[in-house]
Design a protein around this motif. Structure first.
Motif, PDB file in Angstrom:
ATOM      1  N   GLU A  52      42.315  78.211  49.956  1.00  0.00           N
ATOM      2  CA  GLU A  52      43.280  77.706  48.977  1.00  0.00           C
ATOM      3  C   GLU A  52      44.198  78.856  48.573  1.00  0.00           C
ATOM      4  N   ASN A  53      45.479  78.749  48.954  1.00  0.00           N
ATOM      5  CA  ASN A  53      46.428  79.841  48.679  1.00  0.00           C
ATOM      6  C   ASN A  53      47.842  79.315  48.403  1.00  0.00           C
ATOM      7  N   GLN A  54      47.918  78.250  47.601  1.00  0.00           N
ATOM      8  CA  GLN A  54      49.217  77.633  47.281  1.00  0.00           C
ATOM      9  C   GLN A  54      49.913  77.180  48.559  1.00  0.00           C
ATOM     10  N   GLN A  55      49.181  76.507  49.447  1.00  0.00           N
ATOM     11  CA  GLN A  55      49.725  76.155  50.746  1.00  0.00           C
ATOM     12  C   GLN A  55      50.774  75.049  50.695  1.00  0.00           C
ATOM     13  N   PHE A  56      51.092  74.542  49.499  1.00  0.00           N
ATOM     14  CA  PHE A  56      52.136  73.522  49.405  1.00  0.00           C
ATOM     15  C   PHE A  56      53.509  74.091  49.754  1.00  0.00           C
ATOM     16  N   GLY A  57      53.717  75.416  49.612  1.00  0.00           N
ATOM     17  CA  GLY A  57      55.027  76.018  49.844  1.00  0.00           C
ATOM     18  C   GLY A  57      55.265  76.341  51.303  1.00  0.00           C
ATOM     19  N   ASP A  58      56.452  75.965  51.832  1.00  0.00           N
ATOM     20  CA  ASP A  58      56.786  76.284  53.218  1.00  0.00           C
ATOM     21  C   ASP A  58      56.828  77.789  53.449  1.00  0.00           C
ATOM     22  N   GLU A  59      57.163  78.538  52.398  1.00  0.00           N
ATOM     23  CA  GLU A  59      57.289  79.988  52.525  1.00  0.00           C
ATOM     24  C   GLU A  59      55.981  80.715  52.234  1.00  0.00           C
ATOM     25  N   HIS A  60      54.873  79.967  52.099  1.00  0.00           N
ATOM     26  CA  HIS A  60      53.553  80.545  51.873  1.00  0.00           C
ATOM     27  C   HIS A  60      52.781  80.507  53.190  1.00  0.00           C
ATOM     28  N   GLY A  61      52.484  81.681  53.749  1.00  0.00           N
ATOM     29  CA  GLY A  61      51.860  81.763  55.063  1.00  0.00           C
ATOM     30  C   GLY A  61      50.376  81.454  55.055  1.00  0.00           C
ATOM     31  N   LEU A  62      49.774  81.607  56.243  1.00  0.00           N
ATOM     32  CA  LEU A  62      48.367  81.285  56.420  1.00  0.00           C
ATOM     33  C   LEU A  62      47.483  82.240  55.625  1.00  0.00           C
ATOM     34  N   GLY A  63      47.857  83.522  55.551  1.00  0.00           N
ATOM     35  CA  GLY A  63      47.106  84.486  54.746  1.00  0.00           C
ATOM     36  C   GLY A  63      45.787  84.902  55.346  1.00  0.00           C
ATOM     37  N   LEU A  64      45.654  84.804  56.683  1.00  0.00           N
ATOM     38  CA  LEU A  64      44.434  85.221  57.372  1.00  0.00           C
ATOM     39  C   LEU A  64      44.794  86.200  58.482  1.00  0.00           C
ATOM     40  N   ASN A  65      43.915  87.173  58.709  1.00  0.00           N
ATOM     41  CA  ASN A  65      44.097  88.159  59.768  1.00  0.00           C
ATOM     42  C   ASN A  65      43.118  87.857  60.897  1.00  0.00           C
ATOM     43  N   ASP A  66      43.567  88.056  62.150  1.00  0.00           N
ATOM     44  CA  ASP A  66      42.709  87.706  63.281  1.00  0.00           C
ATOM     45  C   ASP A  66      41.578  88.693  63.506  1.00  0.00           C
ATOM     46  N   ALA A  67      41.649  89.894  62.925  1.00  0.00           N
ATOM     47  CA  ALA A  67      40.571  90.861  63.081  1.00  0.00           C
ATOM     48  C   ALA A  67      39.300  90.325  62.411  1.00  0.00           C
ATOM     49  N   GLY A  68      38.188  90.421  63.105  1.00  0.00           N
ATOM     50  CA  GLY A  68      36.939  89.913  62.546  1.00  0.00           C
ATOM     51  C   GLY A  68      36.769  88.417  62.668  1.00  0.00           C
ATOM     52  N   VAL A  69      37.608  87.779  63.496  1.00  0.00           N
ATOM     53  CA  VAL A  69      37.486  86.344  63.754  1.00  0.00           C
ATOM     54  C   VAL A  69      37.046  86.172  65.201  1.00  0.00           C
ATOM     55  N   GLU A  70      36.011  85.395  65.419  1.00  0.00           N
ATOM     56  CA  GLU A  70      35.467  85.183  66.762  1.00  0.00           C
ATOM     57  C   GLU A  70      36.255  84.133  67.531  1.00  0.00           C
ATOM     58  N   SER A  71      36.555  82.997  66.877  1.00  0.00           N
ATOM     59  CA  SER A  71      37.215  81.892  67.559  1.00  0.00           C
ATOM     60  C   SER A  71      37.775  80.932  66.527  1.00  0.00           C
ATOM     61  N   VAL A  72      38.552  79.964  67.003  1.00  0.00           N
ATOM     62  CA  VAL A  72      39.099  78.935  66.134  1.00  0.00           C
ATOM     63  C   VAL A  72      38.857  77.579  66.770  1.00  0.00           C
ATOM     64  N   GLU A  73      38.557  76.590  65.928  1.00  0.00           N
ATOM     65  CA  GLU A  73      38.405  75.204  66.367  1.00  0.00           C
ATOM     66  C   GLU A  73      39.459  74.358  65.667  1.00  0.00           C
ATOM     67  N   VAL A  74      40.061  73.449  66.410  1.00  0.00           N
ATOM     68  CA  VAL A  74      41.146  72.617  65.888  1.00  0.00           C
ATOM     69  C   VAL A  74      40.755  71.151  65.991  1.00  0.00           C
ATOM     70  N   ILE A  75      40.602  70.508  64.826  1.00  0.00           N
ATOM     71  CA  ILE A  75      40.402  69.055  64.777  1.00  0.00           C
ATOM     72  C   ILE A  75      41.775  68.427  64.583  1.00  0.00           C
ATOM     73  N   LYS A  76      42.212  67.646  65.565  1.00  0.00           N
ATOM     74  CA  LYS A  76      43.557  67.070  65.529  1.00  0.00           C
ATOM     75  C   LYS A  76      43.465  65.613  65.090  1.00  0.00           C
ATOM     76  N   GLY A  77      43.364  65.420  63.785  1.00  0.00           N
ATOM     77  CA  GLY A  77      43.254  64.077  63.257  1.00  0.00           C
ATOM     78  C   GLY A  77      42.497  64.063  61.949  1.00  0.00           C
ATOM     79  N   PRO A  78      42.375  62.903  61.305  1.00  0.00           N
ATOM     80  CA  PRO A  78      41.725  62.821  59.993  1.00  0.00           C
ATOM     81  C   PRO A  78      40.295  63.360  60.040  1.00  0.00           C
ATOM     82  N   ALA A  79      39.979  64.260  59.114  1.00  0.00           N
ATOM     83  CA  ALA A  79      38.625  64.811  59.023  1.00  0.00           C
ATOM     84  C   ALA A  79      38.134  64.723  57.582  1.00  0.00           C
ATOM     85  N   SER A  80      38.638  63.727  56.857  1.00  0.00           N
ATOM     86  CA  SER A  80      38.270  63.580  55.446  1.00  0.00           C
ATOM     87  C   SER A  80      36.799  63.248  55.271  1.00  0.00           C
ATOM     88  N   LEU A  81      36.153  62.639  56.274  1.00  0.00           N
ATOM     89  CA  LEU A  81      34.737  62.313  56.156  1.00  0.00           C
ATOM     90  C   LEU A  81      33.913  63.571  55.872  1.00  0.00           C
TER      91      LEU A  81
END
Length: 735
Positions: A180-209
């Motif tokens: 949570e980092n005020q992501q409503f703003g277009d000018e507010h970036g992701l705020g994460l650095n790739d160092a220390g990250v192993e991988s990323v998973e992308v769910i492309k669709g509703p994941a509200s469950l």
């Protein structure tokens, strides 16, 4: 009283202790032992490597089902499960050579299945794979995944877009905690650095469950780097240099583990000058600096596993408002600029019972965002503090039926400390309860679930009503019921079909409910609407995959209907010399998909051809197009793999041709965008020099220095092109 509680806890833990162990030998397809195979238990954050005889041993394991993962370069990864652990267990593995992608364990879904057993199609990419593409930032790397793109402000700020949805409609998870980092703003970036990250998973669709509000469009789930294998110590240093921005990215990490305890720490520094467009000019004040620190400590035994992680990220971002003005190679930002400090603390614990387990995630995020116009006194400063909790109980397995029930929630406060207010002081509380089940038979899997959520938002009145920056108090409550149902089957040998239907929701954010002022970067006066309703969507996804030793093919299609889609519309008036826009709602639909193949011809075992095409169309109920919809894209890569004697291993060379088509399907306030083709080259591998070994990557991006403007660039309205040619050199040493 305290000593009795401690004694009770220790006694309970002692009863749960099982002291189980698993051992075995790992061989290749000629039955020769393999040395250095990684054997890892993801849930325990615990692993080891095979010795000179291919043997491995894992001790202090819990009762119940245990999932192990075997990984070795040049071989297909194997995932094995032991349903009922005994005191001693033997599991011998024969690794098979493979040139295709590994069948990864998907953590972001409920039951942590490997991809081939997963009901939902989830894209998985390791940071190593993204690094080979030579992208300058994490979000640029993510945008190379089919179905993912970015809204960018130069090279420093990027926001993920999944199948046409972005902002608060895409949820980001890091270290098991929603970011949570005020992501409503277009000018507010992701705020994460790739160092220390192993991988990323992308769910492309509703994941509200699984994730509640704001996962209406999808989820980006970042997996942190693994701890060291038991009884080892490792140190690592990496350095990347960027020709275009004269940039540098340095990272140093250490980690060590005993049989039960584990620890890691990593520090990184990232600095860039203004980026250069085709022709040599630099975009004034697009420079930025980033400091990142991550650490973690964990403990596991036969009764439970617990991991505590902390991440501090500090961003100093220039805001490129002047376009191509004063030319400079300085890395010191000038006004206007942003300063963002982000603290993320996460705690994951798994308690193992006889035939079930309890999985608990707690998280705390403190986001401090400041904007400076012409002095070091912040004109706008917002402090967002968020506490998250997520508890899932995995019920005892009944035959082939697995089930989970859980609760999830969030307590969040926003406080203003600057002279200007963009959104009011507010408190947000979320609470959700859900249940989901997974049933497998033969090659079939069916999975479904239900969930109820409530979000309460209360704001504080500020200023004089009718004046810019004033807000009246609101007290709103939003409820939503959601469900999902998915089915996976093998239609034929090597041919898989997945069909999913899921609903999602998103409660209006503070900006949409309360805005009253000029939104910087958009040059318009925005007025919120406190009567907005919850966005609710229903999406249908279908996926077909075929794969054999030399050929892989996939087709993904989706249709997404959204009720009460929130967007801005002009009122025809002006305030503060800016056009006035207000937030309104309408039903909308998005549809499209991705198609791709990976060809590895025999006997040319060193050659790979990969191609993918992605498309999405977004429309309002009246037929008008939605804004910020990415253009269609066709991506082609030819890659070779090779080895040079005994000094250069795991070598690769790649040629990538990425074609973005014209985007003429635009909303009433956008302009069309021309298509463009970028050519990228890559080369790298592992260099062995005596006892020293290091990985090296050399990439040339936009090799022909093509001048172009991406449709989702926020600098497009000023006619500022995207980055020109960029040569990236990266080295990675294990110290």
């Amino acid at each position: 009283m305290k000593k009795y509680i401690i004694a009770l806890f220790l006694g309970f833990s002692a009863m749960l202790q099982a002291q189980n162990a698993v051992s075995g030998i790992v061989t290749d397809n000629t039955k020769q032992p393999l040395i250095g195979v990684s054997v890892y238990v993801p849930e325990l954050h615990k692993g080891t490597i095979t010795d000179a005889n291919g043997k491995y041993v894992l001790k202090n394991l819990p009762n119940g089902t245990l999932k192990l993962r075997f990984e070795y370069v040049g071989y297909a990864s194997q995932n094995q499960a032991i349903d009922k652990l005994q005191k001693t267990n033997t599991l011998n593995i024969q690794m098979i050579t493979s040139t295709f992608e590994m069948d990864e364990v998907i953590v972001s879904t409920a039951f942590s299945k490997i991809q081939s057993q997963n009901v939902m199609k989830v894209e998985h990419a390791s940071m190593r794979d993204l690094e080979k593409k030579g992208t300058a930032t994490l979000i640029e790397g993510l945008a190379t995944i089919p179905g993912v793109s970015q809204v960018s402000t130069g090279t420093s700020i990027g926001k993920p877009v999944i199948r046409g949805l972005s902002g608060n409609r895409v949820l980001v998870y890091s270290q098991g905690v929603r970011v949570e980092n005020q992501q409503f703003g277009d000018e507010h970036g992701l705020g994460l650095n790739d160092a220390g990250v192993e991988s990323v998973e992308v769910i492309k669709g509703p994941a509200s469950l699984l994730y509640g509000s704001d996962a209406l469009g999808g989820v980006l789930y970042f997996n942190p780097e693994k701890f060291a294998e038991a009884n080892t110590f490792k140190a690592n240093f990496s350095q990347k240099l960027f020709s275009n921005t004269l940039g540098s990215n340095s990272s140093l990490g250490v980690k060590t583990s005993t049989e039960n305890w584990k620890f890691l720490a990593r520090g990184s520094y990232n600095t860039h000058s203004d980026y250069q467009i085709s022709g040599g000019d630099r975009v004034t004040n697009s420079r930025y600096n980033e400091t990142d620190f991550k650490t973690g400590i964990g403990y596991s035994n036969a009764a439970f596993s617990t991991v505590l992680r902390y991440n501090f990220n500090k961003l100093d971002l220039g805001i490129p408002e002047e376009g191509i003005a004063e030319q400079s190679k300085s890395k010191n930002t000038i006004f206007p600029r942003q300063g963002v400090d982000n603290h993320l603390l996460s705690w994951n614990s798994v308690i193992y019972l006889k035939n079930s387990k309890l999985d608990v995630d707690l998280g705390y995020i403190a986001n401090d965002r400041s904007e400076f116009e012409d002095s070091n006194e912040a004109i706008l400063r917002m402090k967002l503090k968020t506490f998250n909790y997520d508890a899932k109980y995995h019920l005892p397995k009944i035959g082939n039926l697995e089930s989970i029930v859980g609760i999830q929630g969030m307590h969040q406060t926003n406080a203003n400390f600057g002279a200007e207010y963009l959104i009011p002081d507010a408190t947000t509380n979320d609470f959700g309860v859900f249940g989901t089940a997974n049933y497998e038979w033969k090659s079939n899997v069916i999975q479904g679930g239900l969930r109820f959520d409530n979000r309460k938002i209360a704001t504080v009145a500020h200023g004089v009503l009718g004046e810019e920056g004033s807000f009246e108090a609101i007290d709103k409550s939003f409820d939503s019921f959601n469900a999902s149902l998915g089915y996976k089957t093998n239609l034929a040998d090597n041919l898989t079909m997945r069909l999913n239907v899921a609903s999602g929701f998103r409660a209006p954010n503070l900006a949409e409910l309360t805005s009253n002022g000029v939104h910087e970067g958009t040059n318009r006066y925005e007025i919120g609407n406190s009567n907005l309703k919850t966005e609710q969507n229903l999406q249908t996804d279908v996926n077909f995959e075929y794969g054999n030793t030399h050929f892989e093919f996939f087709v993904n299609g989706f249709y997404n209907h959204i009720n009460n889609y929130i967007y801005t519309s002009p009122t025809g008036t002006q305030l503060e010399n800016n056009d006035v826009f207000e937030y309104i709602q309408n039903n909308a639909k998005l549809y499209g998909g991705e198609v791709g193949l990976h060809f590895h011809p025999h006997p040319l075992d060193w050659l790979h051809y990969e191609t993918s095409f992605e498309t999405v169309t977004g429309k309002k109920q009246n037929g008008d197009y939605l804004p910020l919809i990415p253009a269609n894209n066709w991506n082609n890569t030819i890659r070779t793999e090779f080895k040079i004697k005994n000094w250069f291993d795991e070598g690769f060379a790649s040629l990538n041709v990425n074609t973005t088509l014209n985007q003429d399907n635009v909303s009433g306030f956008e302009t069309s965008s021309n298509g463009y083709t970028l050519v990228n080259l890559g080369f790298g591998g592992k260099v062995k020099w005596g006892k020293t070994a290091f990985n090296v990557n050399l990439n040339g991006n936009n090799l022909f220095d093509k001048k172009y403007i991406a449709h989702l660039s926020r600098l497009k309205t000023d006619g500022i092109p995207n980055i020109g040619r960029n040569i990236v050199l990266g080295v990675n040493f294990n110290l």
